[in-house]
Design a protein around this motif. Sequence first.
Motif, PDB file in Angstrom:
ATOM      1  N   ILE A   1       0.824  -1.196   0.000  1.00  0.00           N
ATOM      2  CA  ILE A   1       0.000   0.000   0.000  1.00  0.00           C
ATOM      3  C   ILE A   1       0.868   1.261   0.000  1.00  0.00           C
ATOM      4  O   ILE A   1       0.528   2.276  -0.601  1.00  0.00           O
ATOM      5  N   GLU A   2       2.031   1.186   0.645  1.00  0.00           N
ATOM      6  CA  GLU A   2       2.928   2.342   0.680  1.00  0.00           C
ATOM      7  C   GLU A   2       3.504   2.623  -0.710  1.00  0.00           C
ATOM      8  O   GLU A   2       3.711   3.767  -1.089  1.00  0.00           O
TER       9      GLU A   2
ATOM     10  N   ASN B   1      -8.704   1.050   3.281  1.00  0.00           N
ATOM     11  CA  ASN B   1      -7.934   2.079   3.966  1.00  0.00           C
ATOM     12  C   ASN B   1      -8.746   3.374   3.982  1.00  0.00           C
ATOM     13  O   ASN B   1      -9.170   3.863   2.940  1.00  0.00           O
TER      14      ASN B   1
ATOM     15  N   THR C   1       7.954   3.589   4.475  1.00  0.00           N
ATOM     16  CA  THR C   1       6.709   4.317   4.742  1.00  0.00           C
ATOM     17  C   THR C   1       6.709   5.592   3.900  1.00  0.00           C
ATOM     18  O   THR C   1       6.890   6.692   4.397  1.00  0.00           O
TER      19      THR C   1
END
Lengths: 152, 904
Positions: B187-188, B224, B560
């Motif tokens: 997802i990052e 998310n 991140t």
Amino acid sequence: MNIREATLDDMIPMQNCNLHNLPENYQMKYYFYHSLTWPQLSYVAEDEKGRIIGYVLAKLEEDPAAEPHGHITSLSVMRTYRRLGVAEKLMTQSQNAMRDVFNCKFVSLHVRKSNRAALQLYRDTLKFTVQDIEKKYYADGEDAYACRKILQ
Amino acid sequence: MASNPDLEKKLRPIYDAMEVGNYKEGVQLCNKALKRQPDLHIVKALKALAFERSGKMNEALALCEEIQWAKPTDEATLRTLSMVLRSAGKYEPMIKLYENASKVNPKNENLANQWFMSLARTLDFKGQQQVALQLHKNFKRDNYMFWAIMSITLQGQSVPAGQPNVFYSLAERMMAKQNTEGKVQTIEELQLYLIILLGQKDRHADALALLEGDIGVKTKAIENVELRHLRIELLIKTERWKDAREATALILKENSDDWRTILQYFETVFLPIQDSDLKDSENLKEARAFTAEQVQNETKNPKRGPFLAQIELEHRVQEKIGGNKTTVLELLVAYFGKFGSKTCCFEDLSNYISKLDKEDAKEFCKRLRDTYGNKSDTVKDICMQINLARFERFIGNFSQLNSTEINGLVNRFWKLYEEALPLGKDLEETERQYGDDYVIMAAHLLIDLHKETKSYFPLLNATFMLEYALSASKHNYQMKLVLIRIYELLGAYNCAIGIYNTMAIKNVQHDTMSHFITDRATTFGLFNEALTQLYGAHEIYHSNEAETPEMILQAYKYSTFSKMEEFIEFQSRLENSLQKMIADREMIRLEFLKEDSVSRAITWLQELELGNLKYDDQFSKSRIDNRDTSVMLNWNPQSSASVEFLTRAAPQPDRVWMTLFTIIPRILKHMAHLTPIDADYEKLLSTLTNLSASAPSSPEGAAANELTAEEIRLAKILIPVTKAFQTLYTAIVAQNSNSPSKEEPSKTAAAIKDLLTLAATLLKREGAIKSTGVIPWQTFHSLTTTVETVAYLNVTNQCLLNLIATKANKKATFKAVNAVIQDFMAQCRQALQAVQTDVTALRNVVKSDRIKSGLLYEICDGSAFDFVRSPNHQKLIEDKTLKIGASWMNSLVNLQQEAIARVI
């Protein structure tokens, strides 16, 4: 009210939200570490004008021996916004991410023994159970209730 | 730890000593080891670390430099060295060392990693890009490619918006390649891709396609919270109205309180159609039906969201097409009926109330009063009454009252507060009493009265009530903030500090909140107390320097990417903080004032570092104001100033103030060195002149908005003095070189006399200090600024004398100038003597027996306040009055010493 992921920029208003609410003296890097390592677990609640009214700071417990589980580091809601279900929403959001993103089996947290209001919230509203009393858990020597909740 | 067992055996005791914090022993053990093997880098590095940990930074850095020369390449030495250098804020040397080490050991992945990290610490994005690509080439890990892409993206951020951005194009191409190869998986990584796309113009459709495509599904993007909202935002931007409305409605059915989604829902209602078509549109019909349905679903423990959504909807319709005003009013009244006992009710509605006509607003309050005005039996009732009072205040019902009316209200609120106390008798110590806001409201009214009458008695009465209420709600920071401000207005700095210290201000709050206690802290004459506060608050900037770069490195380690920009932004917000600079200038003032002999003050100025003393426009403009001025409760009508604003003792310092107190030490430093007049000096002089020119006669002048009359006077005094130095320097140079342009010595003396006479005229304080019962902030400001001004003048006078003594070939030529300076020095002495006379008179008034028979008597005698009249409160009133008196005395005693020390 909005619930959204906490950003670093929130640090500043979050700290002011803490003027009263956070007796524990967390270092800046502690917030950083949470935000950085598990960005999906920490959330802020803001009011209709976009001001921070509460937040939950959570992490993944990194104990390889135990089952994967989440830990609530800090939960705070501004006085003006108490009894509106803000804490519950913040917690739900964080717990969902613990379960969905990190496969957590349960979530744990600590409450000061003297903090009856908080214990009531965790036990009665958020359905945590008290597992244990940890002696002298806090820096000032106070005991803590160790609570947990199974994530379905 | 070294892998060589022999070495490990040698190092173990050193590590052991360091681990338990025994640095002295650490150094000794290092020395012992170095005697046998003088070139053992790791031991030297450990010795440097031991020095650093025991506060001997200079010794530590000297050793580091020694090691740097030898270009060590082993990881342990480099790591240790890096720890020492980092704590000194030195990042550059490690870049070279890691570059060298990794070139010597090209197969060592960790060293190459450290090389990248050392660049990331200094935000060298271009360097990072190169090293990340090299890492990727040599070690073939995908995450290194993302590091490279991130580094390129970060370079792209400095390209102004609207211009072609080669960095983003490159980053996008590289990302697309990763994607085709199936390497975008987390997802990052998806977030990074989105950052790149959305950083470019008109790419909403592409970002949306990515989010809704395979990677979106694979990474569960839609689960998310943030990405789900981003999707809706993109649906709106790409005008996919139907999809957007469905998506928002879906979220709202699940969580009707989600305000961000409510606003997005309304965008899908209002954006697709013209206002003129709104009235009978399907969109509006559908929205009304939807909000009504949402409201109906709220039965037990209703959420506020749907009700607020209804108000918001009708409010918007009203703003856009007019129509029936009563709809909104009815909704507002009904909302109060449902949520009036929630503490947030005022915050929920104030924005809508402020948009009502005056008549409607009055009607709103009247209906609330009629229906709910008489109940105050339960906690909920009290909360409702307080909300009602807040609305009354907000719509102006408590404005423009005469003092009898205000006194009546204050008494009423005090009574309500007292009646609420029994309900809270079982509250925990950390909680607040239910009626606390009554006391705060009473304080706000008393502040109004002070502003209106200029009397300080309303403020004194406010402190008593607040202090009393604070003892029942020990952690109510709102009471503390008002108290701090009132104590400052009352000139009682010790009392303000006492309260401030109980707030346990920490971390970032030092940047946002410390202005409450550090703004013009010099004023109170308590230099040590002020410096303690300033030094304490400054800690946050040190920890930002030391800790935030490490967090940026962590963000790379954890990949991140979504947080990278946030960290960089956060670091910059603190590093470029306006408050940091304002506090820094205040510290310089105080540190200068701590040097009470002229010769020490001159030495101090000579040693003052110029590096931080910037004042150019670019520097001023790039300061970031993080100060929190909205934290104080405020229910004042929107047409009048906020409580925060009304309780400022003086205009809030900002960039003009910062510039003034940057220029003063710079000019003095120039004089202290007896440096020739150069362009820099001319620039300082012209800036000073510009600053003081705009006020106080023109109220719109920038200076008047930030500087007090005393500060402007200080600036105006320093202008002729600065010119006098310039004139004398130029005359001496001309005399020495026997230049044809040289003036008659008598002319020089006359010119300097004119300048210093002007300064002396300005130095005379206008208006006598009144020795009444209260010594407010303003009195201290006037006295302290005079002492400060003379402290500067003592230095400038000495510098003028030094110019003649050390620079003039024929000193006798400047005899007349010398006499002029001596004259001016006598005037400075007189100014100090006037301060002393005033301080002596004031000290007599604030002796504790005089406080008792004077001020305390005046407070209590025939008081209109029930609180003050109550026999139960006499002890508290006496205690607090004496404390305020003691703080005044403390300030006066110190101020007197400072004045005496400067008589020369």
